[in-house]
Design a protein around this motif. Structure first.
Motif, short mmCIF file in Angstrom:
data_model
loop_
_atom_site.label_atom_id
_atom_site.label_comp_id
_atom_site.label_asym_id
_atom_site.label_seq_id
_atom_site.Cartn_x
_atom_site.Cartn_y
_atom_site.Cartn_z
N HIS A 57 0.81 -1.22 0.00
CA HIS A 57 0.00 0.00 0.00
C HIS A 57 0.85 1.27 0.00
N GLY A 72 -3.10 5.85 6.78
CA GLY A 72 -4.24 4.94 6.68
C GLY A 72 -3.87 3.48 6.71
N TYR A 73 -2.56 3.17 6.86
CA TYR A 73 -2.13 1.77 6.92
C TYR A 73 -1.12 1.58 8.05
N ALA A 81 -5.21 -1.95 6.92
CA ALA A 81 -5.85 -0.64 6.81
C ALA A 81 -6.31 -0.20 8.20
N ARG A 95 -10.46 -0.72 4.06
CA ARG A 95 -9.52 0.28 3.55
C ARG A 95 -9.68 1.51 4.42
N PRO A 96 -8.76 2.45 4.36
CA PRO A 96 -8.85 3.60 5.28
C PRO A 96 -10.23 4.24 5.28
#
Length: 215
Positions: A57, A72-73, A81, A95-96
């Protein structure tokens, strides 16, 4: 300031001068806003470092097997995430900022209880022992609060269609469908006891109690 933000999100190149510039800008961005989860800034960047497995990512390998994660990760290889606020009620961060909610829950962060069929007539959907359930007002019942309650009951085949209101079959009237209807009135004090059926007083008889007994 606008140039610095664009540099933070520019695709990573392999030449050394650009990587050095990117690391410098990343350090400034992280210090001014929210630092990505991972190594603390400032940090030492090794352009020849390798990470196995590779950073995911858009994470950057800054030292051997050490990833600097993009916003965000998180995780050793930036594989997870992150959602803020965290997903609630057992939700999973896909995911974020995006949660996948378990059955019975909804909302951006799975913070809302969700009844699949909805709650009717003012019912509230709440979690009872981890299960979504409709809690109904006092005048309604059923899994969706779809059934009205008639405290007086509905007799003679009548059905409760609204709180305290019965829908009666032909030949019956009254709040509880308890009053029979005789289209031709009973005479001489007779009483209508079922549709078009009279119960007569002593000395009288006939469909409408219209005849007197003779002794």
């Amino acid at each position: 300031m606008g140039v610095a933000r664009r540099s933070c999100t520019r695709p990573i190149q392999l030449d050394l001068p650009l990587l050095a510039c990117l690391v410098t800008v990343l350090g400034v961005c992280a210090a001014r806003s929210e630092a990505p989860r991972g190594v603390a800034v400032p940090f030492v960047f090794d352009p020849s470092a390798t990470c196995d497995p590779r950073c995911q990512h858009a994470g950057i390998c800054i030292r051997n097997n050490t990833c600097f994660c993009s916003r965000g990760y998180e995780g050793e290889t930036c594989q997870y995430a992150t959602c803020y606020p965290k997903c609630k009620n057992g939700g999973e961060c896909l995911r974020p900022g995006k949660c996948r909610c378990p059955p019975g829950f909804g909302g951006k962060y799975c913070h809302k209880v969700k009844c699949d069929t909805g709650c009717w007539n003012g019912g509230d959907c709440i979690a009872v022992n981890g299960v979504a359930k409709c809690i109904c007002p006092s005048s309604w019942t059923g899994s969706k609060c779809q059934e009205a309650i008639c405290p007086q009951g509905c007799r003679n085949g009548g059905s409760c269609v609204a709180p305290g209101i019965c829908s009666c079959l032909d030949g019956w009237l009254g709040g509880a469908c308890h009053m029979a209807v005789c289209h031709r009135p009973c005479l001489n004090g007779g009483k209508c006891v079922s549709p078009n059926t009279c119960r007569c007083r002593p000395l009288y008889f006939g469909p409408r109690c219209e005849e007197r007994k003779m002794y």
